[in-house]
Design a protein around this motif. Sequence first.
Motif, PDB file in Angstrom:
ATOM      1  N   ARG A 299      39.201  54.338  29.890  1.00  0.00           N
ATOM      2  CA  ARG A 299      37.781  54.369  29.479  1.00  0.00           C
ATOM      3  C   ARG A 299      36.950  55.254  30.408  1.00  0.00           C
ATOM      4  O   ARG A 299      36.048  55.951  29.960  1.00  0.00           O
ATOM      5  N   ILE A 300      37.261  55.185  31.712  1.00  0.00           N
ATOM      6  CA  ILE A 300      36.504  56.017  32.677  1.00  0.00           C
ATOM      7  C   ILE A 300      36.744  57.500  32.358  1.00  0.00           C
ATOM      8  O   ILE A 300      35.817  58.299  32.303  1.00  0.00           O
ATOM      9  N   ARG A 301      38.009  57.841  32.105  1.00  0.00           N
ATOM     10  CA  ARG A 301      38.320  59.254  31.833  1.00  0.00           C
ATOM     11  C   ARG A 301      37.687  59.710  30.512  1.00  0.00           C
ATOM     12  O   ARG A 301      37.199  60.834  30.414  1.00  0.00           O
ATOM     13  N   ARG A 302      37.703  58.813  29.523  1.00  0.00           N
ATOM     14  CA  ARG A 302      37.100  59.170  28.228  1.00  0.00           C
ATOM     15  C   ARG A 302      35.594  59.377  28.400  1.00  0.00           C
ATOM     16  O   ARG A 302      35.033  60.369  27.946  1.00  0.00           O
ATOM     17  N   PHE A 303      34.944  58.456  29.108  1.00  0.00           N
ATOM     18  CA  PHE A 303      33.490  58.550  29.317  1.00  0.00           C
ATOM     19  C   PHE A 303      33.148  59.840  30.069  1.00  0.00           C
ATOM     20  O   PHE A 303      32.203  60.551  29.726  1.00  0.00           O
ATOM     21  N   ARG A 304      33.962  60.154  31.042  1.00  0.00           N
ATOM     22  CA  ARG A 304      33.722  61.382  31.823  1.00  0.00           C
ATOM     23  C   ARG A 304      33.872  62.611  30.928  1.00  0.00           C
ATOM     24  O   ARG A 304      33.061  63.529  30.970  1.00  0.00           O
ATOM     25  N   GLY A 305      34.923  62.603  30.101  1.00  0.00           N
ATOM     26  CA  GLY A 305      35.153  63.715  29.179  1.00  0.00           C
ATOM     27  C   GLY A 305      34.001  63.871  28.209  1.00  0.00           C
ATOM     28  O   GLY A 305      33.547  64.990  27.921  1.00  0.00           O
ATOM     29  N   ASP A 306      33.484  62.757  27.701  1.00  0.00           N
ATOM     30  CA  ASP A 306      32.408  62.794  26.699  1.00  0.00           C
ATOM     31  C   ASP A 306      31.065  63.214  27.296  1.00  0.00           C
ATOM     32  O   ASP A 306      30.279  63.886  26.649  1.00  0.00           O
ATOM     33  N   THR A 307      30.790  62.761  28.533  1.00  0.00           N
ATOM     34  CA  THR A 307      29.436  62.955  29.087  1.00  0.00           C
ATOM     35  C   THR A 307      29.366  64.013  30.180  1.00  0.00           C
ATOM     36  O   THR A 307      28.281  64.495  30.503  1.00  0.00           O
ATOM     37  N   GLY A 308      30.490  64.311  30.806  1.00  0.00           N
ATOM     38  CA  GLY A 308      30.481  65.255  31.937  1.00  0.00           C
ATOM     39  C   GLY A 308      30.007  64.622  33.238  1.00  0.00           C
ATOM     40  O   GLY A 308      29.892  65.303  34.257  1.00  0.00           O
ATOM     41  N   HIS A 309      29.749  63.313  33.243  1.00  0.00           N
ATOM     42  CA  HIS A 309      29.289  62.677  34.486  1.00  0.00           C
ATOM     43  C   HIS A 309      30.423  62.598  35.521  1.00  0.00           C
ATOM     44  O   HIS A 309      31.536  62.211  35.180  1.00  0.00           O
ATOM     45  N   PRO A 310      30.125  62.918  36.775  1.00  0.00           N
ATOM     46  CA  PRO A 310      31.160  62.854  37.826  1.00  0.00           C
ATOM     47  C   PRO A 310      31.402  61.412  38.287  1.00  0.00           C
ATOM     48  O   PRO A 310      30.947  60.997  39.346  1.00  0.00           O
ATOM     49  N   ILE A 311      32.143  60.686  37.485  1.00  0.00           N
ATOM     50  CA  ILE A 311      32.437  59.281  37.803  1.00  0.00           C
ATOM     51  C   ILE A 311      33.963  59.145  37.862  1.00  0.00           C
ATOM     52  O   ILE A 311      34.658  59.587  36.942  1.00  0.00           O
ATOM     53  N   TYR A 312      34.466  58.615  38.963  1.00  0.00           N
ATOM     54  CA  TYR A 312      35.916  58.632  39.222  1.00  0.00           C
ATOM     55  C   TYR A 312      36.378  57.246  39.657  1.00  0.00           C
ATOM     56  O   TYR A 312      35.569  56.407  40.050  1.00  0.00           O
ATOM     57  N   PHE A 313      37.695  57.056  39.623  1.00  0.00           N
ATOM     58  CA  PHE A 313      38.220  55.764  40.053  1.00  0.00           C
ATOM     59  C   PHE A 313      39.175  55.952  41.231  1.00  0.00           C
ATOM     60  O   PHE A 313      39.758  57.025  41.425  1.00  0.00           O
ATOM     61  N   THR A 314      39.312  54.897  41.999  1.00  0.00           N
ATOM     62  CA  THR A 314      40.455  54.787  42.902  1.00  0.00           C
ATOM     63  C   THR A 314      40.885  53.316  42.898  1.00  0.00           C
ATOM     64  O   THR A 314      40.197  52.477  42.305  1.00  0.00           O
ATOM     65  N   LEU A 315      42.035  53.043  43.489  1.00  0.00           N
ATOM     66  CA  LEU A 315      42.513  51.659  43.610  1.00  0.00           C
ATOM     67  C   LEU A 315      43.031  51.496  45.028  1.00  0.00           C
ATOM     68  O   LEU A 315      43.499  52.459  45.634  1.00  0.00           O
ATOM     69  N   ASP A 316      42.947  50.281  45.565  1.00  0.00           N
ATOM     70  CA  ASP A 316      43.730  50.061  46.786  1.00  0.00           C
ATOM     71  C   ASP A 316      45.022  49.369  46.374  1.00  0.00           C
ATOM     72  O   ASP A 316      45.426  49.482  45.214  1.00  0.00           O
ATOM     73  N   ALA A 317      45.679  48.681  47.270  1.00  0.00           N
ATOM     74  CA  ALA A 317      46.978  48.102  46.903  1.00  0.00           C
ATOM     75  C   ALA A 317      46.765  46.819  46.104  1.00  0.00           C
ATOM     76  O   ALA A 317      47.043  45.719  46.570  1.00  0.00           O
ATOM     77  N   GLY A 318      46.256  46.964  44.901  1.00  0.00           N
ATOM     78  CA  GLY A 318      45.986  45.822  44.032  1.00  0.00           C
ATOM     79  C   GLY A 318      45.536  46.323  42.669  1.00  0.00           C
ATOM     80  O   GLY A 318      45.498  47.531  42.440  1.00  0.00           O
ATOM     81  N   PRO A 319      45.179  45.417  41.777  1.00  0.00           N
ATOM     82  CA  PRO A 319      44.847  45.813  40.410  1.00  0.00           C
ATOM     83  C   PRO A 319      43.389  46.236  40.202  1.00  0.00           C
ATOM     84  O   PRO A 319      43.037  46.752  39.134  1.00  0.00           O
ATOM     85  N   ASN A 320      42.523  45.986  41.219  1.00  0.00           N
ATOM     86  CA  ASN A 320      41.094  46.215  41.012  1.00  0.00           C
ATOM     87  C   ASN A 320      40.745  47.695  41.037  1.00  0.00           C
ATOM     88  O   ASN A 320      41.351  48.469  41.769  1.00  0.00           O
ATOM     89  N   ILE A 321      39.737  48.043  40.221  1.00  0.00           N
ATOM     90  CA  ILE A 321      39.326  49.447  40.131  1.00  0.00           C
ATOM     91  C   ILE A 321      38.074  49.648  40.974  1.00  0.00           C
ATOM     92  O   ILE A 321      37.117  48.870  40.877  1.00  0.00           O
ATOM     93  N   HIS A 322      38.089  50.687  41.803  1.00  0.00           N
ATOM     94  CA  HIS A 322      36.885  51.082  42.545  1.00  0.00           C
ATOM     95  C   HIS A 322      36.281  52.282  41.813  1.00  0.00           C
ATOM     96  O   HIS A 322      36.939  53.318  41.668  1.00  0.00           O
ATOM     97  N   LEU A 323      35.057  52.114  41.376  1.00  0.00           N
ATOM     98  CA  LEU A 323      34.395  53.146  40.575  1.00  0.00           C
ATOM     99  C   LEU A 323      33.470  53.947  41.486  1.00  0.00           C
ATOM    100  O   LEU A 323      32.515  53.391  42.046  1.00  0.00           O
ATOM    101  N   LEU A 324      33.761  55.228  41.628  1.00  0.00           N
ATOM    102  CA  LEU A 324      33.037  56.068  42.589  1.00  0.00           C
ATOM    103  C   LEU A 324      32.134  57.062  41.857  1.00  0.00           C
ATOM    104  O   LEU A 324      32.602  57.774  40.966  1.00  0.00           O
ATOM    105  N   TYR A 325      30.864  57.094  42.250  1.00  0.00           N
ATOM    106  CA  TYR A 325      29.942  58.070  41.635  1.00  0.00           C
ATOM    107  C   TYR A 325      28.729  58.288  42.541  1.00  0.00           C
ATOM    108  O   TYR A 325      28.357  57.412  43.323  1.00  0.00           O
ATOM    109  N   PRO A 326      28.101  59.467  42.391  1.00  0.00           N
ATOM    110  CA  PRO A 326      26.939  59.755  43.240  1.00  0.00           C
ATOM    111  C   PRO A 326      25.712  58.973  42.766  1.00  0.00           C
ATOM    112  O   PRO A 326      25.603  58.627  41.585  1.00  0.00           O
ATOM    113  N   ASP A 327      24.798  58.728  43.692  1.00  0.00           N
ATOM    114  CA  ASP A 327      23.600  57.957  43.393  1.00  0.00           C
ATOM    115  C   ASP A 327      22.778  58.591  42.263  1.00  0.00           C
ATOM    116  O   ASP A 327      22.156  57.893  41.473  1.00  0.00           O
TER     117      ASP A 327
END
Length: 362
Positions: A299-327
């Motif tokens: 969904r994050i990749r689709r939203f980014r593709g559709d809108t062009g917003h620089p919003i990205y994900f990372t994960l640590d050693a677990g299932p949770n998603i960290h959503l990274l984006y500028p203010d």
Amino acid sequence: MTDYINPKLIIDSSKVTDGKIVWRSPSNIALIKYWGKHGRQLPRNPSISLTLDAAYTETVIEYNTNKKKDIDIDLDFFFEGHPNPAFAEKIKKFFLGISDIFPFIKQLKFTIHSENSFPHSSGIASSASSMSALALCLCTLESDLFDTLGNDDEFRKKASFVSRLGSGSACRSVFPHASIWGSTSDIETSSDLFGIPSGNLIHPVFHQFHDDILIVSQGEKAVSSTAGHALMEGNEYAKPRYQQARQRLQRLLIAMKEGDLETFGIITENEALTLHALMMTSNPSYILMRPNSLEMINRIRRFRGDTGHPIYFTLDAGPNIHLLYPDAIAENVRGFIDEELVPLCEDGRIIRDKVGLGPLQI
Ligand code: PMV
């Protein structure tokens, strides 16, 4: 080589010493991941992380000289107000391990209270924030007792070194905004022994970055980080992986200096997926992502593709998603997060965090 071993840090036995020290220290999220270690908690590759703000541990250390003589380390540990024997054992082991650095540890009785700002069962690892908070308290204790740790840079360097011995990634929590740990040819002051501050190496856009932590699962991880690091020793991709991490760090540092969000996002997402690929290719193999982790990534990749917003994900050693984006795009992505991602979180749990200024003595 800095090892901070100092047999002279012994309290004069005729002196009665007591007091209380409080530090609040944040968690951090790695962009280039530390995965694989050797020796006394030394990394196989350099890493960089963003320092968080809302996710922190607050630790209170009370100490006095009424120590039981027949044991090496005399401490009582309370987590969120309750005695916690499992954590107490872990901390005793840590204190014993660093008693060559702080010999006075064996002369004092400690009562330690620790609390996390994030829910205990949120699936958020607290080792970085808790170990750095403890290390900071011990450095302040040394400073108060012996007046040895001169300026702030020296203090943080030692706090980072000691944090590392508690939990590798913790050494990156003691600096504002971002920190690099592990020697890299690009940065002369970098070291495997402690983290260094990012200072002017990163563009100010990253000082205001968001990290919304989407809680996919609150459960305990099936395989701990300690076990995961150990499995890297037998992983046939280990060698090229360490090489890849070095190259990625060099490229990421250029992107972060320039504020090039697109390159930042490509490298950061690849890194997160590489970390999980390493788990999948370990022997035995294991998977920490859950179906909703993958759905969120899509969904994050689709939203980014559709809108062009620089919003990205990372994960640590677990299932949770960290959503990274500028203010600057926080308002524009709010609806997407609330409507498309939060419903995939366990009990709708999200921790809305941002890059922070590092630890605070209270
Ligand atoms: O500090 P540890 O031993 O819990 O290992 C942390 C490993 C990762 O969070 C997956 C990566 C990192 O660099 O923080």
